[in-house]
Design a protein around this motif. Sequence first.
Motif, PDB file in Angstrom:
ATOM      1  N   ARG A  28       0.825  -1.216   0.000  1.00  0.00           N
ATOM      2  CA  ARG A  28       0.000   0.000   0.000  1.00  0.00           C
ATOM      3  C   ARG A  28       0.864   1.272   0.000  1.00  0.00           C
ATOM      4  N   GLY A  29       1.948   1.214  -0.748  1.00  0.00           N
ATOM      5  CA  GLY A  29       2.798   2.375  -0.907  1.00  0.00           C
ATOM      6  C   GLY A  29       3.138   2.580  -2.364  1.00  0.00           C
ATOM      7  N   ILE A  30       3.504   3.823  -2.716  1.00  0.00           N
ATOM      8  CA  ILE A  30       3.841   4.133  -4.098  1.00  0.00           C
ATOM      9  C   ILE A  30       4.701   5.387  -4.128  1.00  0.00           C
ATOM     10  N   ALA A  31       5.511   5.513  -5.182  1.00  0.00           N
ATOM     11  CA  ALA A  31       6.281   6.734  -5.425  1.00  0.00           C
ATOM     12  C   ALA A  31       6.051   7.153  -6.867  1.00  0.00           C
ATOM     13  N   LEU A  32       5.936   8.453  -7.099  1.00  0.00           N
ATOM     14  CA  LEU A  32       5.723   8.956  -8.456  1.00  0.00           C
ATOM     15  C   LEU A  32       6.295  10.354  -8.591  1.00  0.00           C
ATOM     16  N   PRO A  33       6.641  10.757  -9.827  1.00  0.00           N
ATOM     17  CA  PRO A  33       7.164  12.110 -10.048  1.00  0.00           C
ATOM     18  C   PRO A  33       6.073  13.151  -9.856  1.00  0.00           C
ATOM     19  N   ALA A  34       6.473  14.354  -9.484  1.00  0.00           N
ATOM     20  CA  ALA A  34       5.506  15.436  -9.265  1.00  0.00           C
ATOM     21  C   ALA A  34       4.700  15.728 -10.528  1.00  0.00           C
ATOM     22  N   GLU A  35       5.354  15.673 -11.689  1.00  0.00           N
ATOM     23  CA  GLU A  35       4.640  15.966 -12.936  1.00  0.00           C
ATOM     24  C   GLU A  35       3.490  14.990 -13.143  1.00  0.00           C
ATOM     25  N   GLN A  36       3.736  13.717 -12.876  1.00  0.00           N
ATOM     26  CA  GLN A  36       2.695  12.705 -13.032  1.00  0.00           C
ATOM     27  C   GLN A  36       1.562  12.930 -12.038  1.00  0.00           C
ATOM     28  N   PHE A  37       1.917  13.276 -10.801  1.00  0.00           N
ATOM     29  CA  PHE A  37       0.890  13.522  -9.792  1.00  0.00           C
ATOM     30  C   PHE A  37       0.012  14.710 -10.181  1.00  0.00           C
ATOM     31  N   LEU A  38       0.621  15.785 -10.658  1.00  0.00           N
ATOM     32  CA  LEU A  38      -0.147  16.982 -10.996  1.00  0.00           C
ATOM     33  C   LEU A  38      -1.066  16.759 -12.191  1.00  0.00           C
ATOM     34  N   GLU A  39      -0.755  15.779 -13.008  1.00  0.00           N
ATOM     35  CA  GLU A  39      -1.597  15.491 -14.173  1.00  0.00           C
ATOM     36  C   GLU A  39      -2.791  14.606 -13.841  1.00  0.00           C
ATOM     37  N   LEU A  40      -2.841  14.045 -12.652  1.00  0.00           N
ATOM     38  CA  LEU A  40      -3.942  13.164 -12.276  1.00  0.00           C
ATOM     39  C   LEU A  40      -5.262  13.932 -12.200  1.00  0.00           C
ATOM     40  N   ASN A  41      -6.321  13.289 -12.639  1.00  0.00           N
ATOM     41  CA  ASN A  41      -7.655  13.841 -12.432  1.00  0.00           C
ATOM     42  C   ASN A  41      -7.977  13.753 -10.944  1.00  0.00           C
ATOM     43  N   THR A  42      -8.259  14.889 -10.330  1.00  0.00           N
ATOM     44  CA  THR A  42      -8.418  14.934  -8.868  1.00  0.00           C
ATOM     45  C   THR A  42      -9.553  14.047  -8.382  1.00  0.00           C
ATOM     46  N   LYS A  43     -10.698  14.118  -9.031  1.00  0.00           N
ATOM     47  CA  LYS A  43     -11.882  13.414  -8.522  1.00  0.00           C
ATOM     48  C   LYS A  43     -11.809  11.914  -8.716  1.00  0.00           C
ATOM     49  N   SER A  44     -11.170  11.464  -9.795  1.00  0.00           N
ATOM     50  CA  SER A  44     -11.124  10.020 -10.044  1.00  0.00           C
ATOM     51  C   SER A  44      -9.757   9.430  -9.708  1.00  0.00           C
ATOM     52  N   GLU A  45      -8.723   9.792 -10.488  1.00  0.00           N
ATOM     53  CA  GLU A  45      -7.396   9.200 -10.298  1.00  0.00           C
ATOM     54  C   GLU A  45      -6.775   9.602  -8.959  1.00  0.00           C
ATOM     55  N   GLY A  46      -6.916  10.867  -8.580  1.00  0.00           N
ATOM     56  CA  GLY A  46      -6.337  11.338  -7.335  1.00  0.00           C
ATOM     57  C   GLY A  46      -6.938  10.646  -6.129  1.00  0.00           C
ATOM     58  N   ARG A  47      -8.257  10.507  -6.129  1.00  0.00           N
ATOM     59  CA  ARG A  47      -8.900   9.870  -4.979  1.00  0.00           C
ATOM     60  C   ARG A  47      -8.706   8.357  -4.974  1.00  0.00           C
ATOM     61  N   ALA A  48      -8.501   7.775  -6.160  1.00  0.00           N
ATOM     62  CA  ALA A  48      -8.148   6.358  -6.217  1.00  0.00           C
ATOM     63  C   ALA A  48      -6.743   6.143  -5.640  1.00  0.00           C
ATOM     64  N   LEU A  49      -5.839   7.076  -5.934  1.00  0.00           N
ATOM     65  CA  LEU A  49      -4.492   7.022  -5.359  1.00  0.00           C
ATOM     66  C   LEU A  49      -4.571   7.065  -3.838  1.00  0.00           C
ATOM     67  N   MET A  50      -5.408   7.933  -3.340  1.00  0.00           N
ATOM     68  CA  MET A  50      -5.590   8.072  -1.890  1.00  0.00           C
ATOM     69  C   MET A  50      -6.219   6.811  -1.292  1.00  0.00           C
ATOM     70  N   ARG A  51      -7.188   6.248  -1.987  1.00  0.00           N
ATOM     71  CA  ARG A  51      -7.908   5.071  -1.485  1.00  0.00           C
ATOM     72  C   ARG A  51      -7.011   3.832  -1.431  1.00  0.00           C
ATOM     73  N   ASP A  52      -6.154   3.679  -2.429  1.00  0.00           N
ATOM     74  CA  ASP A  52      -5.395   2.433  -2.587  1.00  0.00           C
ATOM     75  C   ASP A  52      -4.036   2.436  -1.889  1.00  0.00           C
ATOM     76  N   HIS A  53      -3.633   3.569  -1.323  1.00  0.00           N
ATOM     77  CA  HIS A  53      -2.298   3.653  -0.732  1.00  0.00           C
ATOM     78  C   HIS A  53      -2.334   4.340   0.633  1.00  0.00           C
ATOM     79  N   ASP A  54      -1.443   3.892   1.502  1.00  0.00           N
ATOM     80  CA  ASP A  54      -1.290   4.516   2.814  1.00  0.00           C
ATOM     81  C   ASP A  54      -0.116   5.490   2.843  1.00  0.00           C
ATOM     82  N   VAL A  55       0.884   5.238   1.997  1.00  0.00           N
ATOM     83  CA  VAL A  55       2.053   6.127   1.901  1.00  0.00           C
ATOM     84  C   VAL A  55       2.287   6.457   0.431  1.00  0.00           C
ATOM     85  N   VAL A  56       2.353   7.738   0.122  1.00  0.00           N
ATOM     86  CA  VAL A  56       2.617   8.190  -1.248  1.00  0.00           C
ATOM     87  C   VAL A  56       3.828   9.121  -1.226  1.00  0.00           C
TER      88      VAL A  56
END
Length: 337
Positions: free
Chosen positions: A193-221
Amino acid sequence: ELVAGADLIVGALDEGLTRYTQSWWRIDMAYRRFWYHLRCYAQPNLMEQIAAWVEKTYVNNFLLPLTDRWSDRIRELTRWSSEVLPPQTTFFDRYVQPFLERGQKVFVVISDALRYEAACEFATSLRNEDRWTCEVEAMLGALPSYTQLGMAALLPGKTREIDGATGNVILDSRSTIGTQNRSEIVKAKVNGRGIALPAEQFLELNTKSEGRALMRDHDVVYIYHNTIDTVGDSVSTEAQTVEAVERAFGELMRILKKIANINATNMILTSDHGFLFQQEAVADDDMATLPQAVEWTYRNRRFAIGTKVQNGSGVKLFQAADLGMTGEWTAAFPLSL
């Protein structure tokens, strides 16, 4: 005014660290901001005299005496450690693990070369935002001070080893090169339940879908941001370091606000290492010379790694074990400026 009021006494290593984190950092910030605004103003001829005065005051009345006195304390050391600052290698256990033990999620933003004084300024900007609180704490950076080791120090693990030929860092027998390898290390630590990603990739995520899925599926980002170091660590662009810091502030604010928008509340902003900057070019005769060694296997502008290195008057030597690492190499660091 800050320089005039600074009593640059370093009676002991920990005294120097304490005094820097309490007050001396403001001199570095004032110098950086001076050059930022001067470069924005773009009238160098008009400001030539004051620019020369600021440069001379900062280098001759602050950097040089402070680094001379700091080096006196460094010469005495047999190990790189402090009683007042925790080592950077304890970052995960000290700052991330407590959130996990409370069952809370946490985002870790690592901004390459965001030094202490810049972090203090950014913290002030955060506190001026509505509904934001933050605290600034210091850690003792890992040596040698460069990206590969600094990034490895922020990951969970016990044993760090530098490849003396390439400078690459191995953490518990795993490579720490690149975001994917670091992501796998974080993932393994927190049961997938952890992940690492570049800032550019994170900023490109759709907040409502991809961003909240990232939050749901991981405890440490872990989010890796690299604006300052990519400019400041290149000879062709290092003069633009002050502008890079200001640009980093804006990008970091965007990252933290996006994290908040996906309903996360726990964020840790840290860095792998800082930087030493002066606007005036360093003269060739100010460069330290390497001592004699059987072999220099890895060289950097700020340190070198070799075998059977002889001591020299202008350098401090540490063995791998003195720096808390495994290996049979010696690292040489230039003293003072």
